[in-house]
Design a protein around this motif. Structure first.
Motif, PDB file in Angstrom:
ATOM      1  N   ASN A  66       8.500 -18.949 -10.974  1.00  0.00           N
ATOM      2  CA  ASN A  66       8.800 -18.992  -9.544  1.00  0.00           C
ATOM      3  C   ASN A  66       9.470 -17.707  -9.084  1.00  0.00           C
ATOM      4  OD1 ASN A  66       7.676 -21.394  -8.779  1.00  0.00           O
ATOM      5  ND2 ASN A  66       9.531 -22.602  -9.207  1.00  0.00           N
ATOM      6  N   ALA A  67      10.406 -17.219  -9.921  1.00  0.00           N
ATOM      7  CA  ALA A  67      11.123 -15.999  -9.549  1.00  0.00           C
ATOM      8  C   ALA A  67      10.162 -14.822  -9.467  1.00  0.00           C
ATOM      9  CB  ALA A  67      12.228 -15.717 -10.557  1.00  0.00           C
ATOM     10  N   SER A  68       9.215 -14.754 -10.421  1.00  0.00           N
ATOM     11  CA  SER A  68       8.296 -13.613 -10.404  1.00  0.00           C
ATOM     12  C   SER A  68       7.356 -13.705  -9.212  1.00  0.00           C
ATOM     13  CB  SER A  68       7.522 -13.519 -11.721  1.00  0.00           C
ATOM     14  OG  SER A  68       6.475 -14.478 -11.753  1.00  0.00           O
ATOM     15  N   LEU A  69       6.970 -14.927  -8.824  1.00  0.00           N
ATOM     16  CA  LEU A  69       6.089 -15.074  -7.656  1.00  0.00           C
ATOM     17  C   LEU A  69       6.786 -14.566  -6.395  1.00  0.00           C
ATOM     18  CD1 LEU A  69       4.423 -18.576  -8.167  1.00  0.00           C
ATOM     19  CD2 LEU A  69       3.377 -16.315  -8.444  1.00  0.00           C
ATOM     20  N   ILE A  70       8.078 -14.886  -6.291  1.00  0.00           N
ATOM     21  CA  ILE A  70       8.820 -14.433  -5.112  1.00  0.00           C
ATOM     22  C   ILE A  70       8.969 -12.913  -5.141  1.00  0.00           C
ATOM     23  CG2 ILE A  70      11.079 -14.519  -3.964  1.00  0.00           C
ATOM     24  CD1 ILE A  70      11.201 -17.489  -4.906  1.00  0.00           C
ATOM     25  N   ALA A  71       9.286 -12.395  -6.329  1.00  0.00           N
ATOM     26  CA  ALA A  71       9.495 -10.950  -6.448  1.00  0.00           C
ATOM     27  C   ALA A  71       8.213 -10.178  -6.151  1.00  0.00           C
ATOM     28  CB  ALA A  71      10.001 -10.611  -7.844  1.00  0.00           C
ATOM     29  N   GLU A  72       7.055 -10.754  -6.533  1.00  0.00           N
ATOM     30  CA  GLU A  72       5.787 -10.051  -6.305  1.00  0.00           C
ATOM     31  C   GLU A  72       5.358 -10.106  -4.853  1.00  0.00           C
ATOM     32  OE1 GLU A  72       3.228 -11.973  -9.043  1.00  0.00           O
ATOM     33  OE2 GLU A  72       4.208 -11.031 -10.771  1.00  0.00           O
ATOM     34  N   ASN A  73       6.023 -10.932  -4.080  1.00  0.00           N
ATOM     35  CA  ASN A  73       5.668 -10.987  -2.678  1.00  0.00           C
ATOM     36  C   ASN A  73       6.635 -10.197  -1.818  1.00  0.00           C
ATOM     37  OD1 ASN A  73       3.241 -12.471  -1.764  1.00  0.00           O
ATOM     38  ND2 ASN A  73       3.981 -13.850  -3.358  1.00  0.00           N
ATOM     39  N   ARG A  74       6.927  -8.995  -2.326  1.00  0.00           N
ATOM     40  CA  ARG A  74       7.741  -8.062  -1.565  1.00  0.00           C
ATOM     41  C   ARG A  74       6.974  -6.754  -1.452  1.00  0.00           C
ATOM     42  NH1 ARG A  74      13.325  -8.715  -1.396  1.00  0.00           N
ATOM     43  NH2 ARG A  74      13.429  -6.449  -1.310  1.00  0.00           N
ATOM     44  N   LEU A  75       7.317  -5.987  -0.419  1.00  0.00           N
ATOM     45  CA  LEU A  75       6.691  -4.677  -0.275  1.00  0.00           C
ATOM     46  C   LEU A  75       7.020  -3.775  -1.462  1.00  0.00           C
ATOM     47  CD1 LEU A  75       6.848  -3.427   3.423  1.00  0.00           C
ATOM     48  CD2 LEU A  75       4.848  -3.856   2.010  1.00  0.00           C
ATOM     49  N   ASP A  76       8.026  -4.161  -2.252  1.00  0.00           N
ATOM     50  CA  ASP A  76       8.376  -3.411  -3.463  1.00  0.00           C
ATOM     51  C   ASP A  76       7.171  -3.122  -4.335  1.00  0.00           C
ATOM     52  OD1 ASP A  76      10.679  -4.690  -2.509  1.00  0.00           O
ATOM     53  OD2 ASP A  76      11.695  -4.320  -4.422  1.00  0.00           O
ATOM     54  N   ILE A  77       6.178  -4.016  -4.319  1.00  0.00           N
ATOM     55  CA  ILE A  77       5.044  -3.821  -5.229  1.00  0.00           C
ATOM     56  C   ILE A  77       4.308  -2.532  -4.906  1.00  0.00           C
ATOM     57  CG2 ILE A  77       4.741  -6.281  -5.783  1.00  0.00           C
ATOM     58  CD1 ILE A  77       2.368  -6.315  -3.852  1.00  0.00           C
ATOM     59  N   VAL A  78       4.523  -1.988  -3.715  1.00  0.00           N
ATOM     60  CA  VAL A  78       3.929  -0.676  -3.431  1.00  0.00           C
ATOM     61  C   VAL A  78       5.025   0.343  -3.091  1.00  0.00           C
ATOM     62  CG1 VAL A  78       1.656  -1.512  -2.736  1.00  0.00           C
ATOM     63  CG2 VAL A  78       3.467  -1.346  -1.025  1.00  0.00           C
ATOM     64  N   ALA A  79       6.249   0.094  -3.591  1.00  0.00           N
ATOM     65  CA  ALA A  79       7.385   0.948  -3.224  1.00  0.00           C
ATOM     66  C   ALA A  79       7.125   2.411  -3.575  1.00  0.00           C
ATOM     67  CB  ALA A  79       8.654   0.453  -3.898  1.00  0.00           C
ATOM     68  N   GLY A  80       6.545   2.645  -4.768  1.00  0.00           N
ATOM     69  CA  GLY A  80       6.293   4.013  -5.199  1.00  0.00           C
ATOM     70  C   GLY A  80       5.406   4.745  -4.211  1.00  0.00           C
ATOM     71  N   ALA A  81       4.327   4.073  -3.805  1.00  0.00           N
ATOM     72  CA  ALA A  81       3.399   4.691  -2.851  1.00  0.00           C
ATOM     73  C   ALA A  81       4.090   4.918  -1.509  1.00  0.00           C
ATOM     74  CB  ALA A  81       2.173   3.802  -2.677  1.00  0.00           C
ATOM     75  N   LEU A  82       4.847   3.931  -1.056  1.00  0.00           N
ATOM     76  CA  LEU A  82       5.535   4.075   0.237  1.00  0.00           C
ATOM     77  C   LEU A  82       6.475   5.273   0.209  1.00  0.00           C
ATOM     78  CD1 LEU A  82       6.566   0.394   1.191  1.00  0.00           C
ATOM     79  CD2 LEU A  82       4.607   1.693   1.990  1.00  0.00           C
ATOM     80  N   ARG A  83       7.119   5.469  -0.953  1.00  0.00           N
ATOM     81  CA  ARG A  83       8.110   6.540  -1.054  1.00  0.00           C
ATOM     82  C   ARG A  83       7.437   7.903  -1.182  1.00  0.00           C
ATOM     83  NH1 ARG A  83      10.867   4.408  -5.142  1.00  0.00           N
ATOM     84  NH2 ARG A  83      12.036   3.056  -3.744  1.00  0.00           N
ATOM     85  N   ASN A  84       6.376   7.972  -2.005  1.00  0.00           N
ATOM     86  CA  ASN A  84       5.868   9.290  -2.380  1.00  0.00           C
ATOM     87  C   ASN A  84       4.620   9.737  -1.627  1.00  0.00           C
ATOM     88  OD1 ASN A  84       7.892   9.344  -4.345  1.00  0.00           O
ATOM     89  ND2 ASN A  84       6.609   8.110  -5.717  1.00  0.00           N
ATOM     90  N   ASP A  85       3.880   8.795  -1.079  1.00  0.00           N
ATOM     91  CA  ASP A  85       2.654   9.165  -0.376  1.00  0.00           C
ATOM     92  C   ASP A  85       2.988   9.332   1.101  1.00  0.00           C
ATOM     93  OD1 ASP A  85       0.272   9.229   1.015  1.00  0.00           O
ATOM     94  OD2 ASP A  85      -0.740   7.765  -0.280  1.00  0.00           O
ATOM     95  N   GLY A  86       2.805  10.528   1.612  1.00  0.00           N
ATOM     96  CA  GLY A  86       3.202  10.831   2.992  1.00  0.00           C
ATOM     97  C   GLY A  86       2.328  10.188   4.051  1.00  0.00           C
ATOM     98  N   ASP A  87       1.341   9.367   3.655  1.00  0.00           N
ATOM     99  CA  ASP A  87       0.426   8.792   4.640  1.00  0.00           C
ATOM    100  C   ASP A  87       0.755   7.349   5.020  1.00  0.00           C
ATOM    101  OD1 ASP A  87      -1.098  11.048   5.110  1.00  0.00           O
ATOM    102  OD2 ASP A  87      -2.348  10.700   3.341  1.00  0.00           O
ATOM    103  N   TYR A  88       1.909   6.834   4.587  1.00  0.00           N
ATOM    104  CA  TYR A  88       2.354   5.496   5.017  1.00  0.00           C
ATOM    105  C   TYR A  88       3.389   5.652   6.130  1.00  0.00           C
ATOM    106  CZ  TYR A  88       0.346   3.415   0.788  1.00  0.00           C
ATOM    107  OH  TYR A  88      -0.496   3.000  -0.206  1.00  0.00           O
ATOM    108  N   TYR A  89       3.231   4.858   7.174  1.00  0.00           N
ATOM    109  CA  TYR A  89       4.187   4.906   8.283  1.00  0.00           C
ATOM    110  C   TYR A  89       4.593   3.482   8.668  1.00  0.00           C
ATOM    111  CZ  TYR A  89       2.641   9.737   9.049  1.00  0.00           C
ATOM    112  OH  TYR A  89       2.351  11.065   8.903  1.00  0.00           O
ATOM    113  N   ALA A  90       5.726   3.365   9.348  1.00  0.00           N
ATOM    114  CA  ALA A  90       6.121   2.036   9.846  1.00  0.00           C
ATOM    115  C   ALA A  90       6.835   2.158  11.188  1.00  0.00           C
ATOM    116  CB  ALA A  90       7.031   1.343   8.842  1.00  0.00           C
ATOM    117  N   GLN A  91       6.664   1.114  11.998  1.00  0.00           N
ATOM    118  CA  GLN A  91       7.405   0.972  13.249  1.00  0.00           C
ATOM    119  C   GLN A  91       8.069  -0.389  13.214  1.00  0.00           C
ATOM    120  OE1 GLN A  91       3.713   1.379  15.760  1.00  0.00           O
ATOM    121  NE2 GLN A  91       4.931   2.955  16.754  1.00  0.00           N
ATOM    122  N   THR A  92       9.357  -0.436  13.517  1.00  0.00           N
ATOM    123  CA  THR A  92       9.998  -1.741  13.588  1.00  0.00           C
ATOM    124  C   THR A  92      11.148  -1.682  14.586  1.00  0.00           C
ATOM    125  OG1 THR A  92      10.846  -3.592  12.279  1.00  0.00           O
ATOM    126  CG2 THR A  92      11.613  -1.405  11.670  1.00  0.00           C
TER     127      THR A  92
END
Lengths: 296, 458
Positions: free
Chosen positions: B375-401
């Motif tokens: 259960n814990a792993s299912l919850i953890a895998e449903n976070r944007l963390d699973i693509v954290a590396g790409a979000l941090r290092n790839d300059g082509d991700y953007y967000a508005q909030t």
């Protein structure tokens, strides 16, 4: 006549169902976001003004507030639907007919120039005005009946045979009613929920009302429009139906939900029950029988 | 044939909510002159009512009302529209009750010239033509993009036609299904549509889907997606949904009783408003006005938001239970057939929070199908963390909030800011999606997609 139409439609719908492919690409009438947004801004401003007026004037006709509804007076969340299986089958038929024939035709119609379409819409609206007037008279709401008569006279003359809704611009907006409302005023209950072929959601009383309204249109028969060969009266009805469909932003199974039938039934019956409370404005709310589904 | 009463498009309460925008643009002068039900909510001090503690009044109102028409970005006069229904090769057998969802339906607005393609994904429960997608489509088309709008993987039409599992809500699985569907759709694009580049966008849950789709594409390379823009994305799916569950419990109450109380109260209020007016038809205009009168307190706005989310959940719950054979409301041995009454089933599901879906459908299914899952792993895998590396290092991700988005808490917002650095813009106000379509949001979104966005100096 309607039966023949329905049979022809049934056959065509069955044919269309056979021609399923992996990919269907359909071109739709273009969206008009700028105009839609402008209309939204405009209609909301108008509504704001209208509502500001309503709060300053006494709303009820004789100035006395109508007896209040309490949450206990609300009908059950369940709905009376003794013919559910048949109704569901009809609903499915309507959905198939809509996607195979009705909606494509309505979408084609929506490509016609907008003045032409509003002309058609106003023309058929104007034809209903006389039966609206008669129904208001039967409901003893003479002021509203006079308004309908006024609308009919203004629109038939200044509005060039009903093509232009001039009356709306001189603050005589459309206020539709029908034979079902008249029956309601006389104390007839809505009865069970019914899904009519082609027409969609209804109740037993609304079905009788609809038959009465169609009868009235053929009976009143302004300028002999509704006499003559089948192709003539039939095409009038088809144009009216297509125009009505093109002005109805409903799409079968757009929700993707297995509960769509239940949701539409819930809404339709609540809408009609609420409208019935307006027919008996000055009477205290009727207590619903405990445990009885809405509409029983 | 005569005009007949129109079936309303949305459930009544949602209809109220959707049309409630009536009040948002009322001039402040009107509000002070009658001092009554019609005050402009955005300019009012917080109304009295049980505070939810989850969001402030302004955020709740913005979330419900959306962007007022006069604050909308300029939109084009005409946008061509094509509807594409596609049958995907990996579909599961279509259950009888879902016969109408055999094909996936998406919408395409194509330019006449070669142009970049923007693929836009809807938020939770949304089909490929929600009003928010219509706004984004218009803005993107006006800026010269081909626009393909897609339903959320949590939309029942997608679950039936395009999901490999039938159990929606898993960020990676849903995004993989989306990615496969995109490939199939692009392979069947009309030949005249010439695509020079591909970007993905999404709002709410669709934003998270867009980011993961781009990350999947980075490893598989089948579409060569260029940029991704997330609009009001969640960070942890289940934390965000937990907040909506709490909002429901606080504003409506738990289970059947809470919903029935809300329904009865709303019915009585509508009946009284209708009887006090001189109207002869309960039409859109009436509901528009009624919404302004009915929605006043924070609790009422919270109830509107919580209920609209719950109604979306009902469909996803039903489909998941049907496909996973978990037997919560669907008997696995005797699934409902076409024409069977479903009123009781719907009522039962409406009373169930997302935590029930997780515990009784989602978790049993994925624990059985995924080795080493907990259960814990299912919850953890449903976070944007699973693509954290790409979000941090790839300059082509953007967000508005928005700083007051009610699906994020402070630490999640900080995580987004830390991870995306200069590629996120956080507006002060707007709640959840309450500023989607306004001039600034659209201008920034288009700059981000074109790679010319720079964070304004504070």
């Amino acid at each position: 006549m309607i039966l023949r139409l329905a049979l022809a439609a049934l056959g065509l719908a069955a044919l269309a169902g056979c021609a399923a492919q992996t990919v269907d690409i359909r071109s739709l009438p273009s969206a008009t976001p700028a105009a839609d947004n402008a209309t939204a801004a405009e209609s909301r401003a108008a509504l704001a003004a209208a509502l500001a007026n309503e709060t300053t004037e006494p709303a009820a006709e004789n100035g006395e507030p109508p007896p209040q509804f309490t949450p206990a007076d609300a009908p059950s969340m369940y709905t009376y639907d003794p013919w559910e299986r048949l109704n569901r089958a009809t609903y499915r038929f309507n959905a198939r007919f809509d996607s195979a024939i009705f909606l494509p035709v309505a979408n084609g119609y929506r490509r016609l120039p907008s003045p032409l379409r509003s002309g058609v819409h106003n023309f058929f609206g104007n034809l209903t005005e006389l039966s609206t007037m008669i129904n208001y008279a039967l409901q003893w709401r003479l002021g509203k009946g006079a308004r309908s008569l006024g609308r009919f006279l203004v629109n038939s003359t200044v509005g060039i045979g009903g093509l232009i809704d001039v009356a709306k611009r001189i603050r005589l907006p459309n206020a539709p009613t029908g034979f079902s409302d008249t029956l309601g005023t006389w104390g007839v209950h809505p009865g069970p929920y019914v899904v009519l072929p082609l027409f969609g959601p209804s109740t037993l009383r609304d079905t009788i009302g609809l038959a009465g309204d169609i009868g009235a249109r053929y009976g009143i028969n302004i300028v002999d429009l509704y006499r003559g060969p089948f192709w003539k009266t039939g095409s009038l009805d088809v144009v009216d139906a297509v125009d009505e469909r093109a002005n109805t932003p409903f799409r079968y199974y757009e929700t993707g939900s297995p509960f769509e039938y239940d949701d539409i039934r819930f809404l339709y019956v609540r809408k009609r029950l609420l409208e019935d409370t307006g027919l008996h404005r000055h009477q205290p709310p009727k207590k619903p029988a405990p445990g009885a589904p809405a509409g029983q | 044939m005569l005009p007949r009463p129109r079936p309303p498009r949305w459930p009544l309460f949602l209809f109220l909510v959707a049309t409630a925008a009536s009040a948002a643009w009322l001039p402040a002068a009107d509000a002070s002159s009658d001092g009554g039900a019609l005050a402009a909510p955005n300019s009012l001090p917080p109304a009295a009512g049980p505070a939810t503690g989850l969001a402030d009044s302004a955020a709740l109102r913005a979330t419900v009302f959306g962007t007022p028409p006069d604050e909308m970005a300029p939109l084009p006069a005409s946008v061509p529209l094509t509807e594409i229904d596609i049958q995907l090769p990996w579909e599961n057998p279509v259950p009888a009750v879902f016969w109408f969802n055999k094909k996936l339906r998406v919408w395409l607005s194509a330019q006449k010239k070669p142009a970049p393609l923007a693929i836009v994904i809807a938020g939770t429960g949304g089909d490929g033509n929600t009003s928010k997608l219509q706004t984004l489509r218009a803005a993107l088309y006006g800026a010269g993009y081909h626009v393909l709008t897609m339903p959320s993987p949590t939309f029942p039409g997608f679950i039936v036609a395009a999901s490999r599992t039938g159990v929606a809500g898993d960020l990676r699985q849903d995004s993989e299904d989306l990615y496969s569907a995109m490939q199939a759709i692009l392979a069947h694009f009309p030949r005249r549509v010439r695509v020079t580049d591909i970007d993905v966008l999404g709002y709410s849950l669709g934003g998270a889907n867009a980011a993961v789709v781009k990350a999947i594409d980075a490893s598989q390379g089948k579409l060569r997606i260029h940029r991704a823009v997330m609009i009001n994305p969640p960070v942890s799916l289940f934390t965000s949904i937990g907040r909506l569950d709490r909002l429901f419990a606080l504003s409506i109450g738990s289970g059947d009783a809470g919903i029935e109380r809300l329904y009865r109260q709303l019915y009585a209020e509508l009946a009284n408003l209708y009887r006090a007016s001189d109207r002869v038809e309960l039409d859109e205009d009436f509901l528009l006005g009624a919404a302004a009168a009915v929605l006043k307190t924070d609790a009422e706005f919270s109830a509107a938001i919580a209920l609209s989310f719950r109604l979306d959940l009902v469909n996803m719950f039903f489909a998941g239970d049907l496909y996973a054979h978990t037997g919560v409301v669907v008997d696995p041995h005797h699934p409902p057939q076409v024409g069977d009454p479903l009123e009781k089933t719907e009522m039962t599901l409406r009373a169930m929070p997302f935590s029930e879906y997780f515990a009784r459908v989602f978790s049993p299914y994925y624990l059985a199908h995924r080795a080493h899952a907990t259960n814990a792993s299912l919850i953890a895998e449903n976070r944007l963390d699973i693509v954290a590396g790409a979000l941090r290092n790839d300059g082509d991700y953007y967000a508005q909030t928005n700083s007051d988005d009610l699906i994020l808490d402070k630490s999640e917002l900080r995580w987004l800011e830390r991870t995306l650095g200069d590629r996120i813009v956080v507006y002060d106000h707007g709640g959840h999606l309450g500023n989607l379509g306004d001039r600034r949001q659209i201008a920034d979104m288009l700059d981000m997609l074109a790679g010319r966005w720079h964070r304004p100096a504070p």
